[in-house]
Design an enzyme around this catalytic site. Structure first.
Site, PDB file in Angstrom:
ATOM      1  N   ASP A  29       0.826  -1.200   0.000  1.00  0.00           N
ATOM      2  CA  ASP A  29       0.000   0.000   0.000  1.00  0.00           C
ATOM      3  C   ASP A  29       0.866   1.258   0.000  1.00  0.00           C
ATOM      4  OD1 ASP A  29      -2.318   1.484   0.052  1.00  0.00           O
ATOM      5  OD2 ASP A  29      -2.574   1.354   2.218  1.00  0.00           O
ATOM      6  N   ASN A  77     -10.547  -2.544  -6.448  1.00  0.00           N
ATOM      7  CA  ASN A  77      -9.705  -1.602  -7.197  1.00  0.00           C
ATOM      8  C   ASN A  77     -10.277  -1.240  -8.571  1.00  0.00           C
ATOM      9  OD1 ASN A  77      -6.509  -2.873  -5.946  1.00  0.00           O
ATOM     10  ND2 ASN A  77      -7.789  -1.204  -5.207  1.00  0.00           N
TER      11      ASN A  77
END
Length: 253
Positions: A29, A77
């Site tokens: 991340d 996503n």
């Protein structure tokens, strides 16, 4: 032009080789924030993230860690801007084509976990080729979670098992944890011992919900493109300081 000799990364002296995790999972991340802080497009963060992954894979291989699973693209996503999603799909494809020869030389075995049917056809072809080509390699296992969601994985497994019961080929009494795991994307892979999340976020984001039941969790504020050997060393030091009890009474009690 001949390839440069491979650099071997020595295990840091303060780590106990006999107490390393067998399997490390990583939520990679912070690519976008890394780029934003430098006034760069988000795509540059993703490019640098690929370099961080390649380096981590080599540290794992050289230090004796047998499996690495990374969260590359979640089912959520798809909600990102179309331009970024298209870039990521193309980036995955280019990396697979470019790195396949080196993966073979370094005995990396690559697998993908997730619902791959939604991915572009050309990317699916590259994925299938890379998995088949590296299938018999005997080095580290790299699992790339792509279009992956932990809840979706569990629902899919339940549907498959329910279908077997409906067809009369499976008795409900035969369903246990070992059987359930055979229906997961990660079937045949050991559960992660250590889960690392970068960027300081304190959540697991629908990643390996079944598999990380007993994983040690390590969170660092470092953004993924800056995750290096020093950061990995810190994560492993933290891991080795913990007592893994799996619900039993520990020696410290």
């Amino acid at each position: 032009m001949s390839r440069k000799p491979r650099v071997i990364h020595e295990l840091p002296a303060d780590l106990d080789r006999n107490r390393l995790p067998n399997h490390v999972a990583v939520i990679m991340d912070g690519n976008g924030r890394w780029a934003k802080r430098r006034g760069l497009p988000r795509t540059m963060g993703h490019r640098r993230g690929i370099d961080a992954l390649k380096n981590l894979l080599r540290y794992c291989r050289d230090w004796g860690i047998n499996a690495l699973t990374v969260y590359a693209f979640s089912t959520e996503n798809w909600g990102r801007p179309l331009e970024e999603v298209d870039f990521l799909m193309a980036l995955f494809e280019r990396v697979l084509m470019r790195e396949l020869e080196e993966m073979m030389e370094e005995e990396v075995r690559i697998r993908f976990a997730g619902n791959l049917h939604r991915l572009p056809g050309s990317l699916r072809e590259c994925i299938e080729k890379s998995m088949e080509t590296t299938r018999n390699n005997e080095g580290i296992l790299l699992t790339v979670a792509t279009n992956y969601g932990g809840r979706e994985e569990i629902v899919r497994a339940c549907q498959a098992i329910a279908n077997q019961v409906k067809q009369g080929t499976l008795e409900p009494e035969a369903i246990d944890g070992a059987l359930f795991e055979k229906y997961l994307y990660t079937a045949g892979t050991s559960d992660p011992d250590l889960l690392i999340r970068t960027s300081g976020e304190l959540r697991i984001s629908n990643f390996l919900l079944w598999q990380i039941a007993y994983a040690e969790i390590y969170v660092t504020d470092t953004l993924w493109p800056d995750f290096n050997s020093h950061e990995f060393h810190l994560a492993l030091c933290s891991y080795q300081q913990r007592e893994r009890r799996f619900g039993k009474v520990g020696t410290r009690e």
